[in-house]
Structures are given as C-alpha cells and as structure tokens.
Design a protein around this motif. Structure first.
Motif, short mmCIF file in Angstrom:
data_model
loop_
_atom_site.label_atom_id
_atom_site.label_comp_id
_atom_site.label_asym_id
_atom_site.label_seq_id
_atom_site.Cartn_x
_atom_site.Cartn_y
_atom_site.Cartn_z
N LEU A 29 -22.01 20.63 -32.35
CA LEU A 29 -22.84 19.52 -31.64
C LEU A 29 -24.20 19.60 -32.72
O LEU A 29 -24.94 18.34 -32.52
CB LEU A 29 -23.17 19.98 -30.44
CG LEU A 29 -21.97 19.50 -29.30
CD1 LEU A 29 -22.51 20.42 -28.21
CD2 LEU A 29 -21.93 17.97 -29.09
N THR A 30 -24.68 20.53 -33.51
CA THR A 30 -25.82 20.17 -34.14
C THR A 30 -25.68 19.34 -35.32
O THR A 30 -26.71 18.68 -35.57
CB THR A 30 -26.18 21.61 -34.77
OG1 THR A 30 -25.24 22.20 -35.60
CG2 THR A 30 -26.55 22.92 -33.82
N LEU A 31 -24.52 19.26 -35.62
CA LEU A 31 -24.24 18.28 -36.91
C LEU A 31 -24.52 16.60 -36.39
O LEU A 31 -24.79 15.85 -37.29
CB LEU A 31 -22.97 17.95 -37.33
CG LEU A 31 -22.20 19.62 -37.76
CD1 LEU A 31 -20.98 19.45 -38.28
CD2 LEU A 31 -23.13 20.25 -38.68
N VAL A 32 -24.72 16.40 -35.17
CA VAL A 32 -24.73 14.99 -34.73
C VAL A 32 -26.23 14.87 -34.24
O VAL A 32 -26.77 13.91 -33.52
CB VAL A 32 -23.92 14.48 -33.52
CG1 VAL A 32 -22.59 14.31 -34.04
CG2 VAL A 32 -23.83 15.43 -32.20
N GLY A 33 -27.19 16.02 -33.99
CA GLY A 33 -28.42 16.06 -33.76
C GLY A 33 -28.78 15.51 -32.25
O GLY A 33 -28.28 16.08 -31.38
N GLY A 34 -29.55 14.54 -32.50
CA GLY A 34 -30.22 13.71 -31.44
C GLY A 34 -29.01 13.06 -30.40
O GLY A 34 -29.37 12.65 -29.35
N ASP A 35 -27.93 12.92 -31.25
CA ASP A 35 -26.94 12.06 -30.55
C ASP A 35 -25.87 13.12 -29.64
O ASP A 35 -25.20 12.54 -29.00
CB ASP A 35 -25.87 11.47 -31.61
CG ASP A 35 -26.82 10.37 -32.26
OD1 ASP A 35 -27.59 9.47 -31.71
OD2 ASP A 35 -26.15 9.98 -33.47
N ALA A 36 -26.42 14.27 -29.54
CA ALA A 36 -25.33 15.32 -28.96
C ALA A 36 -25.24 14.87 -27.46
O ALA A 36 -24.19 14.97 -27.01
CB ALA A 36 -25.98 16.69 -29.21
N ASP A 37 -26.22 14.58 -26.78
CA ASP A 37 -26.13 14.26 -25.29
C ASP A 37 -25.30 13.16 -25.15
O ASP A 37 -24.37 13.17 -24.11
CB ASP A 37 -27.59 14.12 -24.89
CG ASP A 37 -28.46 15.32 -24.66
OD1 ASP A 37 -27.87 16.50 -24.65
OD2 ASP A 37 -29.72 15.05 -24.49
N ASP A 38 -25.53 12.18 -26.05
CA ASP A 38 -24.55 11.14 -25.87
C ASP A 38 -23.05 11.29 -26.26
O ASP A 38 -22.20 10.82 -25.64
CB ASP A 38 -25.09 10.08 -27.02
CG ASP A 38 -24.26 8.54 -26.78
OD1 ASP A 38 -24.06 8.17 -25.59
OD2 ASP A 38 -23.64 8.12 -27.73
N VAL A 39 -22.81 12.12 -27.01
CA VAL A 39 -21.38 12.61 -27.56
C VAL A 39 -20.78 13.39 -26.32
O VAL A 39 -19.78 13.21 -25.74
CB VAL A 39 -21.34 13.65 -28.72
CG1 VAL A 39 -20.29 14.21 -28.88
CG2 VAL A 39 -21.76 12.87 -30.01
N LEU A 40 -21.57 14.17 -25.77
CA LEU A 40 -21.12 14.99 -24.45
C LEU A 40 -20.97 14.10 -23.35
O LEU A 40 -19.86 14.22 -22.55
CB LEU A 40 -22.34 15.70 -23.92
CG LEU A 40 -22.46 17.49 -24.96
CD1 LEU A 40 -23.70 17.99 -24.76
CD2 LEU A 40 -21.13 18.31 -25.07
N LYS A 41 -21.63 13.10 -23.12
CA LYS A 41 -21.71 12.06 -22.25
C LYS A 41 -20.37 11.20 -22.34
O LYS A 41 -19.49 11.24 -21.33
CB LYS A 41 -22.84 11.21 -22.15
CG LYS A 41 -22.64 9.97 -21.08
CD LYS A 41 -24.01 9.02 -21.10
CE LYS A 41 -23.81 7.92 -20.01
NZ LYS A 41 -25.17 7.13 -19.98
N LYS A 42 -20.10 10.67 -23.50
CA LYS A 42 -18.99 10.06 -23.74
C LYS A 42 -17.65 10.88 -23.67
O LYS A 42 -16.40 10.46 -23.58
CB LYS A 42 -18.95 9.34 -25.08
CG LYS A 42 -20.08 8.15 -25.26
CD LYS A 42 -20.05 7.49 -26.70
CE LYS A 42 -21.00 6.28 -26.19
NZ LYS A 42 -21.01 5.43 -27.64
#
Length: 231
Positions: free
Chosen positions: A131-144
């Motif tokens: 998840l660190t690899l997507v940085g600020g997009d991590a929350d969105d990745v988890l949500k999706k």
C-alpha cells in the motif's frame, strides 16, 4: 492514514478478469515474493535490513537512512533490473524499468518495516508494504477493494485485515500500479533523449522513491529493536 477494520456493503472491484487484471495479480504477487524475500541476484529485505543494522547497531534510524540511501542510488542507476530476467514477463507487457522501480521500492519499504520491528512473514504486513507504493491513493484502493480505511498502516500491519481481504487488497494495489504504468511511461519517454533524458529519468525515480520512503517512515512506527541475526 491507512488501516482497516470493516468491509463495505459495496461489491469489491473485479480485478481477476481480462489481461489487465491478470497483470495486476501477477505484479502484486511478484513484488511481494521477490521484493520482500529476494531472488538470485536480488537480496531480500531482511538481508538489506540486517546489513544496515550491523553498520549502525546502536541507531535504528541511521540504519533506515542507510537503506534509503542505498536504494536511492539504485533507483538512479536502474541497472539492477537487468539481472531479473523473466520476472517482468506477465500477461500484459509491462515496462521492465518501471516494474523494477516498484520492486526496488517494495524492498526498501520492507527493510524499513523490518528495522522498525514488523514481521515480514505476516501477510497483513506485506499488504501494508504494498500500500505504500500507491501513497495517497491507498485509501481509495482500500475503498474500491471493499475495505473501510481507518487509522494507520501500522494497524493493518498488526493483523487487523482478515486473510480474504488481504488477497483482495493486494490485487487492488496491483491493479492501481498497472493502471499507472501508462502515465509513468509517458513521463519516462524523455529517457530516449541522449544525456538529458537519462538525467530526467533518474531524477524522477529518486524523487518518487524519496516520497515513498517518507511515507514508510511515517506509517511504520517503531515496535521493537531488530533482533541480532534475525533473518
């Protein structure tokens, strides 16, 4: 920033279908297995962390800075990927240097997490590293992926994410990285320009690596000292 505890009622994004989904699954699996555990010619995160710890046995933070510095130099040279051979052959052809960049960052983050006392054999920890690899997009990745994000990455690394969710999130991270490869490739096309292109490419890689390192240092607070000789 990151973390998880519940599943949303919405259906997770289907990530297994089509060539792009296959590449996403393969990428996330390879980043974890090779980036964390290593491969012939590519040292494991534990080995990197242990070497840094041995160089600075009394100061974990200096050991971490050493890890980051080493990977910064590798990101600038980008020559390490040439020894990995078939690693970058996936369902969709992915640029070898970009896959290598993510691989290098995975190992760096894993080494930082190990130095801060996290168990690299734990699947939740490995997901937190991805998840660190997507940085600020991590929350969105988890949500999706159908997971509610609350708290920090360290909470996820402590095992609060159930095993089925680990697999879904890993696929979601891989899908996001594969989706971003096109944009990053366009940026890196400047590398085709003699001299200037190489400088631009190296500078971009170092900039992005520094950003990921900063996130890792923040989101993996220290838990315990690295045990001497732990591998």
């Amino acid at each position: 920033m990151f973390g998880s505890s519940k599943k949303k009622s919405t259906q997770p994004v289907p990530l297994d279908k089509g060539p792009l989904g296959g590449a996403a699954v393969s990428l996330s699996q390879k980043l974890v297995t090779v980036g964390v555990d290593g491969k012939a010619g590519f040292d494991s995160a534990r080995a990197v962390a242990l070497a840094a710890h041995e160089a600075h046995p009394a100061d974990v933070e200096r050991a971490i800075d050493r890890v980051i510095s080493q990977h910064r130099k590798l990101a600038a040279s980008a020559g390490f990927i040439t020894s990995l051979g078939g690693f970058v052959t996936m369902a969709v052809a992915l640029p070898a240097n970009l896959v290598g960049f993510y691989l290098l960052n995975t190992r760096m983050v894993a080494a930082i997490a190990h130095l801060r006392g996290y168990d690299l054999d734990d699947q939740a920890t490995r997901t937190a590293i991805l998840l660190t690899l997507v940085g600020g997009d991590a929350d969105d990745v988890l949500k999706k992926a159908g997971v509610v994000s609350t708290g920090r990455l360290a909470h996820l690394a402590s095992g609060q994410l159930p095993p089925p969710a680990v697999m879904v999130v890993n696929k979601a991270v891989g899908f996001r990285l594969v989706s971003q490869l096109g944009d990053k490739l366009l940026t890196k096309l400047g590398k085709g320009i003699p001299v200037a292109g190489g400088v631009i490419g190296a500078g971009l890689d170092v900039f992005l690596l520094n950003r990921i390192a900063k996130i890792a240092k923040k989101e993996f607070p220290r838990r315990e000292r690295l045990r001497e000789g732990r591998r």
